[in-house]
Design an enzyme around this catalytic site. Structure first.
Site, mmCIF file in Angstrom:
data_model
loop_
_atom_site.group_PDB
_atom_site.id
_atom_site.type_symbol
_atom_site.label_atom_id
_atom_site.label_comp_id
_atom_site.label_asym_id
_atom_site.label_seq_id
_atom_site.Cartn_x
_atom_site.Cartn_y
_atom_site.Cartn_z
ATOM 1 N N ARG A 103 1.061 -1.589 -0.042
ATOM 2 C CA ARG A 103 -0.292 0.051 0.095
ATOM 3 C C ARG A 103 0.919 0.927 -0.146
ATOM 4 N NH1 ARG A 103 -5.310 1.281 3.411
ATOM 5 N NH2 ARG A 103 -6.094 -0.115 1.778
ATOM 6 N N HIS A 130 -7.150 0.954 -6.517
ATOM 7 C CA HIS A 130 -7.595 0.312 -5.653
ATOM 8 C C HIS A 130 -8.095 -1.516 -5.890
ATOM 9 C CE1 HIS A 130 -7.468 -1.426 -1.504
ATOM 10 N NE2 HIS A 130 -8.674 -0.591 -0.804
ATOM 11 N N GLN A 133 -9.832 -3.728 -3.851
ATOM 12 C CA GLN A 133 -11.202 -2.783 -3.496
ATOM 13 C C GLN A 133 -12.520 -3.709 -4.477
ATOM 14 O OE1 GLN A 133 -12.060 -1.482 -0.332
ATOM 15 N NE2 GLN A 133 -13.826 -1.729 -1.457
ATOM 16 N N ASP A 225 -17.052 6.851 -1.523
ATOM 17 C CA ASP A 225 -16.291 6.946 -0.977
ATOM 18 C C ASP A 225 -15.897 8.329 -0.368
ATOM 19 O OD1 ASP A 225 -13.289 6.064 0.035
ATOM 20 O OD2 ASP A 225 -12.097 6.233 -1.510
ATOM 21 N N CYS A 265 -16.525 1.697 0.349
ATOM 22 C CA CYS A 265 -14.925 0.690 0.526
ATOM 23 C C CYS A 265 -15.045 0.985 2.067
ATOM 24 C CB CYS A 265 -13.944 1.285 -0.300
ATOM 25 S SG CYS A 265 -13.498 3.216 -0.093
ATOM 26 N N ARG A 293 -13.518 -8.434 1.097
ATOM 27 C CA ARG A 293 -12.170 -7.954 0.752
ATOM 28 C C ARG A 293 -10.735 -9.828 0.909
ATOM 29 N NH1 ARG A 293 -10.603 -3.411 1.253
ATOM 30 N NH2 ARG A 293 -8.207 -4.346 0.110
#
Ligand code: CP
Ligand code: NVA
Length: 307
Positions: A103, A130, A133, A225, A265, A293
């Protein structure tokens, strides 16, 4: 050749479909108490330049459930690109572990890790995308609606990393994705062009708008988001002024007669991009999405580590 998992645009619909099917199998096996240690003895290094709840815990538990081991490397630990160069980190970790999940801030860093590592690299979020996700999100929509093809997904808010992955992933799978953002917060134009091309091939579509109400009227699924992503904290005040018309609240949801589910998310900033009654209401898929996830990433881990 080693298999990286950097962006959904690197895959075709058939491969995404296979990964989603594998995720469903792994989820069913776990629930039935017959999970198999498909990655026994394998290891994953997890580099984090930013905080995380879902990504860290779901990857770590995913490796544990698959019989492998995950190693958490905190933002202060490696200081990738500062204490040590990205190519050096990639080459050193490749001597210890079987795969790397990272990340990062700069997308170039996860690409550079993949370039220099001799083991597969998974993008656990960058400033650009992402993809893990989006895989969990596609899995959630597939489970809830039984199909992805022709599903109308409307994303409201910032044209950010999460939207980029939803545009590409949704396009690949023949969905109709609408991105409703303020004019100053559109998604990356090259990614929109890529998604438009993929959507055309798959029978779906991509549309951008600045009108949240019109976007909601046509939607089967709403998604939002944070307005201020990690690393943009200094812009928060300006962003908080631009985004309120894009908040998912009961009034906006009432504009959409076909809405079957609401997605985020997470982490959610309740009272900003989403309100409590919506996040906790009957249409909320937020926690199914968070759970997925785990299952989606287990499929990704099996895919990249398959012999
Ligand atoms: N959605 C997501 O990636 O959550 P974390 O930042 O907690 O990992
Ligand atoms: N867009 C958000 C996603 C967090 C999971 C961020 O980058 O902070």
């Amino acid at each position: 050749m080693k298999r990286d998992f950097l962006d959904l645009g690197d895959f075709d619909a058939a491969r995404i479909g296979q990964l989603l099917a594998l995720a469903r199998e792994l989820k069913a096996a776990l629930r039935a108490g017959r999970a198999e240690p498909l990655l026994a003895g394998r290891s994953l290094a997890m580099i984090f330049q930013k905080p995380s709840l879902r990504t860290r815990v779901s990857f770590e538990m995913g490796m544990y459930q698959l019989g492998g081991h995950a190693l958490y490397l905190s933002p202060d630990e490696i200081r990738i690109g500062e204490r040590e160069s990205v190519p050096d980190v990639a080459r050193v970790l490749s001597r210890y572990v079987d795969a790397i999940m990272a990340r990062v801030f700069a997308h170039a860093h996860v690409q550079q890790l993949a370039e220099w590592a001799s083991v597969p690299v998974i993008n656990g979020l960058s400033d650009y995308s992402h993809p893990c996700q989006a895989m969990a999100d596609l899995l959630t929509i597939l489970e809830k609606l039984g199909t992805l093809r022709d599903v109308r997904l409307t994303y409201l808010g910032d044209g950010n990393n999460v939207l980029h992955s939803l545009l590409v992933g949704g396009a690949l799978m023949g969905m109709h994705v609408v991105g409703a953002t303020p004019p100053d917060y559109c998604p990356d134009p090259d990614t929109v062009t890529l998604a438009e091309g993929l959507a055309e091939q798959a029978g779906g579509s991509i549309r951008l708008t600045h009108d949240p109400v019109a976007a909601v009227r046509e939607a089967d699924v709403l998604y939002t988001d944070t307005w201020t992503s990690m690393g943009q904290e200094e812009e928060a005040q300006r962003r908080n002024a631009a985004f309120p018309p894009f908040q998912i609240n009961e009034e906006l949801v009432a504009e959409g007669p076909s809405i079957a589910g609401i997605m985020h998310c997470l982490p959610a900033h309740r009272g900003q991009e989403i309100t409590d009654p919506v996040a906790d209401g009957p249409l909320s898929w937020l926690f199914d999405q968070a759970e997925n996830r785990l299952h989606a990433q287990k499929a990704i881990l099996v895919h990249v580590l398959e012999e």
